[in-house]
Write an enzyme that holds these catalytic residues in place. Structure first.
Site, PDB file in Angstrom:
ATOM      1  N   CYS A   1       0.818  -1.220   0.000  1.00  0.00           N
ATOM      2  CA  CYS A   1       0.000   0.000   0.000  1.00  0.00           C
ATOM      3  C   CYS A   1       0.847   1.263   0.000  1.00  0.00           C
ATOM      4  O   CYS A   1       0.376   2.331  -0.391  1.00  0.00           O
ATOM      5  CB  CYS A   1      -0.939  -0.007   1.201  1.00  0.00           C
ATOM      6  SG  CYS A   1      -2.181  -1.317   1.158  1.00  0.00           S
TER       7      CYS A   1
ATOM      8  N   GLU B   1      -2.311  -3.994  -5.835  1.00  0.00           N
ATOM      9  CA  GLU B   1      -3.668  -4.279  -5.354  1.00  0.00           C
ATOM     10  C   GLU B   1      -4.689  -3.329  -5.957  1.00  0.00           C
ATOM     11  O   GLU B   1      -5.647  -2.916  -5.285  1.00  0.00           O
ATOM     12  CB  GLU B   1      -3.716  -4.256  -3.824  1.00  0.00           C
ATOM     13  CG  GLU B   1      -3.092  -5.490  -3.197  1.00  0.00           C
ATOM     14  CD  GLU B   1      -3.410  -5.651  -1.714  1.00  0.00           C
ATOM     15  OE1 GLU B   1      -3.933  -4.701  -1.093  1.00  0.00           O
ATOM     16  OE2 GLU B   1      -3.139  -6.733  -1.177  1.00  0.00           O
TER      17      GLU B   1
END
Length: 653
Positions: free
Chosen positions: A240, A372
């Site tokens: 992230c 992601e």
């Protein structure tokens, strides 16, 4: 007595007749195994970089945190007058280095700054520590001293510092300070005295026993534990962190190379992303930047796998997107990164690498676009990245995201898009319960053999649930992962790489669990999950071969999971068998087309029960143990203890 012997013989005969037999065919080669199949995923989470593998011991060394006195206190607090220490904002002059400390002392002043480090400064008796100050002083007058204190505030080392000749420009000066005792939670005090003015931009402290002795480098013990995994690749910088919770906080590799004062710090996405464990002082200094990353790959023999932002922030947070007509800087960042890694001295970014001290290419062959990410917005941006990168660098293999889980709503859309586009490599992520990993050891059996390759980019069994602070690294989760990995090894014509995630976690300063390696300020320990990764990596083999039970793969129907491969370099057969049940199993292995030569090395990872874990107090509670097993002919008898992962290596004729 004769009746007893007869009964015993009948029992032995019955046991032999009913014992499970696994058949291995060493000459039936299923698929080549990628030499880089088992690798590492690095993200600056859980204090992995600053306060972790990056060896800097001073927190907020350049006073650039949002609260510039974070980590610092003035000394003595009751004697410091207003105006002695003033934070000066120079953002208009240098965005990458926005603040510095202005120090003004008068005759009779003896004042200082104390730094607490990252939960204390670990110090080793007799080891020199490099204290670096970046300052400017236009007229002589301020003198410096530095002290190291132990956890009860007693001095254990000191040094006097004679400033360099005054000048208008910033200067750097490094001196060594040697503690006379050890401390796990020490502090640093820098004293200013005399009369005059000094601007201080950085106060830094590094141990001199860094990895390969590099000044300002990495913690040697934490790098060594990575090297001991023998990783095939190293994915970086995440995670992230690639996206940031806002695009302004995304990872920008160009801000992470060159002089430290040119590396613009940002607040980590993990500073407040976990409400139950906020860390408002979690910043990314980028002392571990892209040059250091490529160096690390080279040092530990891992292929570099960088990930770049695709023009989207984390889709779990703000889910910002850059308009398509403003995407050019993001695409250029990707192209320039390839040039930085591989370009010659005649290229702009290759020349920058050479200037930093590495004339040779870093031999980068892969690049991930996005992390992601999913949905039409990602598909649209990925298409533009792919077109431009392939035009200039057709041999670079692109790793493309398929979302954050096997959740059908997000996964199937991206999977179908990427297969239609004939993507190079699809990145799949799995944070699921142990039972899911056991049941999905067959996941890749039915994948299209002619489709894109698969990268299992992030996976870890969750003992509680994804995102839970109750997740632990126990033997149960490790064995479930091992079972899943036998399914990967059985399908190496489809799956080309895999990596556990996350990698590191500080035992006090973590935001996510489970993690592969845990550490405090002076020690580290490997989890059972680490040893599973290590055993697969160190026993990789070159080609997969079948191991069958009644003509079918060994995938849990008898509470056992298994895979087999040949190492054509050493002439060895390698077997991996997982028994996650609570019962000891006896298995007979029959080699159908070869004879076993000499002894086998049998390495077993097991414990007293599925909930058993390692800890900072019990570093080696669960660890592999090896023994030799004498063999003859084409058969072997294996004992698989309850809750165990067993690896067998044996030469074959």
């Amino acid at each position: 007595m004769r009746h007893l012997l007869t009964a015993l013989a009948c029992l032995i005969a019955f046991t032999a007749a009913t014992q499970e037999v696994y058949t291995v065919e060493t000459k039936v080669k299923k698929a080549a195994i990628s030499p880089i199949i088992w690798g590492l995923f690095f993200e600056d989470i859980n204090r992995s970089a600053d306060g972790g593998i990056y060896a800097e011991l001073v927190k907020n060394r350049s006073f650039d945190y949002p609260k510039p006195m974070t980590g610092w206190t003035t000394w003595p607090s009751n004697r410091v007058r207003d105006g002695i220490f003033i934070i000066t904002n120079q953002m208009a002059e240098n965005m990458a280095d926005p603040k510095y400390m202005a120090v003004t002392v008068q005759i009779g002043d003896t004042v200082g700054l104390i730094n607490e480090g990252f939960g204390g400064i670990p110090l080793k008796k007799g080891l020199p520590y490099a204290l670096t100050l970046r300052y400017r002083q236009q007229a002589a007058g301020v003198h410096l001293r530095a002290f190291l204190f132990n956890s009860i505030s007693r001095p254990i080392g000191h040094v006097s510092i004679t400033p360099l000749e005054p000048g208008a420009d910033w200067q750097e000066q490094t001196v060594n300070i040697i503690p006379g005792d050890s401390a796990s939670k020490g502090k640093l005090l820098v004293i200013f005295e005399g009369a005059g003015h000094m601007d201080v931009d950085r106060i830094s402290l590094f141990p001199t026993d860094t990895w390969k002795g590099r000044p300002g480098g990495l913690q040697a013990d934490l790098v060594q534990i990575l090297a001991d995994l023998h990783p095939g690749f190293l994915r970086f910088p995440g995670g992230c962190i690639v996206e940031g919770n806002q695009l302004i906080h995304r990872y920008q590799w160009k801000h992470t190379i060159g002089p430290l004062q040119d590396r613009e710090p940002v607040q980590s996405i993990w500073a407040d992303d976990v409400p139950d464990r906020p860390t408002p002082d979690y910043m990314e200094s980028f002392g571990l930047g892209f040059y250091e990353y490529f160096q690390l790959c080279e040092d530990i023999g891992a292929a570099p796998l960088p990930i770049v932002n695709c023009g989207m922030s984390c889709q779990f947070d703000a889910a910002e997107v850059t308009p398509i007509n403003e995407l050019e800087p993001y695409i250029l960042d990707a192209l320039d990164l390839i040039e930085f890694a591989n370009g010659g001295v005649d290229t702009k970014w290759g020349a920058k690498r050479v200037a930093l001290g590495h004339p040779d290419s870093f031999h980068m062959t892969m690049l991930g676009v996005g992390n992601e990410n999913w949905g039409p917005q990602y598909a649209e941006r990925l298409e533009l990245f792919t077109k431009r990168i392939k035009e200039r660098y057709p041999d670079i293999q692109l790793v493309c995201a398929s979302g954050y889980s096997p959740n059908p709503r997000t996964f199937h859309y991206m999977d179908s898009v990427l297969r239609t586009r004939h993507a190079d490599i699809i990145d799949e992520h799995f944070y699921m319960p142990p039972e899911w990993f056991l049941q999905n050891a067959t996941r890749y059996d039915g994948y299209d053999r002619k489709g894109p390759k698969i990268f299992v980019g992030e996976f870890a069994a969750q003992s509680d649930r994804i995102g839970s602070l109750k997740n632990v690294n126990n033997l149960r989760t490790a064995l479930a992962e091992a079972a899943f990995m036998t399914g990967i090894e059985r399908n190496t014509d489809v799956v080309t790489m895999a990596s556990y995630a996350p990698l590191f976690a500080h035992v006090n300063d973590w935001q996510w669990t489970p993690n592969l390696i845990w550490f405090d300020n002076s020690r580290s320990y490997a989890t059972p999950n680490y040893y599973v990764q290590q055993l697969f990596s160190m026993n990789r083999g070159t080609e997969g071969v079948p191991i069958l039970r009644q003509g079918q793969p060994v995938i849990g129907r008898d509470s056992c999971w298994a895979s087999a491969c040949m190492d054509e370099i050493t002439g060895e057969l390698i077997l991996k068998l997982v028994n996650p049940s609570g019962k000891t199993m006896e298995r007979a292995i029959r080699i159908g087309d070869a004879r076993l030569a000499g002894e086998a090395t049998v390495t077993t990872l097991t414990g007293t029960g599925p909930a058993e874990m390692n800890s900072i107090e019990a570093l080696m509670g669960i660890a592999p143990k090896a023994r030799q097993l004498a063999l003859k002919g084409n058969k072997m008898q294996l004992n698989l203890p309850a809750y165990s992962f067993v690896v067998v290596r044996v030469k074959v004729k």
